[in-house]
Design a protein around this motif. Structure first.
Motif, PDB file in Angstrom:
ATOM      1  N   UNK A  39       0.103  -8.033  -7.025  1.00 47.28           N
ATOM      2  CA  UNK A  39       0.403  -7.164  -8.150  1.00 47.28           C
ATOM      3  C   UNK A  39      -0.841  -6.735  -8.912  1.00 47.28           C
ATOM      4  N   UNK A  40      -1.904  -7.515  -8.844  1.00 49.43           N
ATOM      5  CA  UNK A  40      -3.157  -7.148  -9.507  1.00 49.43           C
ATOM      6  C   UNK A  40      -3.806  -5.947  -8.817  1.00 49.43           C
ATOM      7  N   UNK A  41      -3.463  -5.713  -7.561  1.00 51.49           N
ATOM      8  CA  UNK A  41      -3.952  -4.530  -6.860  1.00 51.49           C
ATOM      9  C   UNK A  41      -3.551  -3.267  -7.624  1.00 51.49           C
ATOM     10  N   UNK A  42      -2.305  -3.223  -8.072  1.00 51.75           N
ATOM     11  CA  UNK A  42      -1.813  -2.052  -8.788  1.00 51.75           C
ATOM     12  C   UNK A  42      -2.443  -1.920 -10.158  1.00 51.75           C
ATOM     13  N   UNK A  43      -2.724  -3.055 -10.802  1.00 54.15           N
ATOM     14  CA  UNK A  43      -3.424  -3.013 -12.095  1.00 54.15           C
ATOM     15  C   UNK A  43      -4.768  -2.304 -11.918  1.00 54.15           C
ATOM     16  N   UNK A  44      -5.527  -2.719 -10.893  1.00 52.09           N
ATOM     17  CA  UNK A  44      -6.833  -2.099 -10.629  1.00 52.09           C
ATOM     18  C   UNK A  44      -6.650  -0.619 -10.311  1.00 52.09           C
ATOM     19  N   UNK A  45      -5.615  -0.296  -9.541  1.00 49.03           N
ATOM     20  CA  UNK A  45      -5.369   1.072  -9.084  1.00 49.03           C
ATOM     21  C   UNK A  45      -5.118   2.014 -10.253  1.00 49.03           C
ATOM     22  N   UNK A  46      -4.544   1.498 -11.355  1.00 46.54           N
ATOM     23  CA  UNK A  46      -4.275   2.328 -12.525  1.00 46.54           C
ATOM     24  C   UNK A  46      -5.330   2.175 -13.612  1.00 46.54           C
ATOM     25  N   UNK A  47      -5.831   0.975 -13.805  1.00 47.97           N
ATOM     26  CA  UNK A  47      -6.801   0.751 -14.873  1.00 47.97           C
ATOM     27  C   UNK A  47      -8.143   1.408 -14.576  1.00 47.97           C
ATOM     28  N   UNK A  48      -8.489   1.498 -13.288  1.00 51.21           N
ATOM     29  CA  UNK A  48      -9.787   2.068 -12.955  1.00 51.21           C
ATOM     30  C   UNK A  48      -9.859   3.566 -13.287  1.00 51.21           C
TER      31      UNK A  48
END
Length: 305
Positions: A39-48
């Protein structure tokens, strides 16, 4: 710009963005393969993308506050819907995630009918029948009803419903500054993804380390700048111009590039069934724009005769 030309531009923009986003599962899974947990993959995908757009948040902060609920509610729904979809791409087959998400034209059309009072014309029904025929062919309807079977499937199913509400509220709230909507979309998407990391998943969900983030920056920056931010702007602008139902149908172009790329690089099935399904889905996306274009041409001819 005339309404007809604007609709044509929005149609092209959304369809092209769908084609581009059909390969976004590749960088998502690459982040996961680089050691960034589920789920942290998606955090990076949006936060970046949000981080890259930071100067615009500073420049537009007054507008973002003044936008109020009519700006932030559809942006929140859009962010949450596409975060759920991104996570579905990680937790189920790419084609399953796409097909369950793309029930959204049905939800969008029905919601637009009851919340916006939009009439459902015959052409829309034909588009939806073609689209769902394609979905059912790929999803092997002959083997049974394609119900969600795992957490990834359910995320894909939920994402389509949430996005349908987002599309309807974007249309209902009227014209908003597209850049403000984009900024709010990435902001609320990042927050939604961060909250969803608290889901009780079986596998470990550790935040990425600085070393892991540093290792992916070389390829993540061009992916964000070329494949994530511009299509997001195009789709969010298109959502303010097009009917929510046709928006969902046009965005189905993603299934074509998604299923082909998944067959090539994720060893997912691709054969006559998938080709037939993609053909039906492509026809669904083209039906209304082509009929509208032919109708406009006829009206022009009639005026000249």
């Amino acid at each position: 710009m005339s309404h007809f030309k604007q609709q044509n531009m929005a149609t092209m923009a959304v369809a092209m963005s769908g084609l581009i986003w059909g390969i976004l599962w590749i960088p998502l899974r690459a982040l996961n393969a680089a050691g960034i947990d589920g789920l942290w993959t998606t955090v990076v995908f949006y936060a970046f993308p949000a981080a890259l757009l930071a100067p615009l948040y500073v420049f537009r902060w007054r507008h973002l506050i003044q936008g109020g609920l009519s700006l932030h509610l559809p942006s929140l729904l859009a962010g949450l819907g596409l975060v759920l979809y991104a996570e579905a791409l990680l937790y189920t087959q790419v084609i399953n995630a796409m097909l369950l998400y793309y029930l959204t034209p049905l939800w969008s059309t029905l919601l637009a009918r009851y919340l916006l009072g939009e009439r459902i014309f015959l052409d829309r029904w034909i588009s939806m029948i073609l689209a769902f025929a394609g979905i059912l062919i790929i999803f092997k309807i002959d083997t049974g009803i394609p119900l969600p079977k795992n957490i990834g499937d359910w995320m894909g199913f939920a994402s389509g419903i949430v996005w349908a509400f987002a599309a309807v509220y974007m249309k209902k709230s009227g014209k908003q500054n597209t850049m403000d909507v984009t900024l709010c979309y990435f902001l609320w998407g990042s927050i939604s993804a961060l909250i969803l990391t608290q889901l009780p998943m079986e596998e470990a969900q550790q935040p990425p380390t600085l070393a892991q983030l540093h290792d992916v920056l070389g390829w993540l920056i061009p992916v964000v700048v070329i494949l994530i931010i511009p299509p997001a702007i195009a789709i969010l602008w298109g959502a303010s111009v097009l009917s929510p139902g046709i928006l969902g149908i046009l965005f189905m172009t993603e299934i074509s590039t998604g299923s082909i790329s998944a067959a090539m690089w994720a060893n997912e099935p691709f054969g006559l069934r998938e080709i037939l399904g993609i053909t039906f889905i492509s026809l669904a996306g083209l039906w209304e724009p082509l009929r509208g274009s032919l109708g406009a041409n006829k009206r022009v001819e009639n005026r000249h005769t």
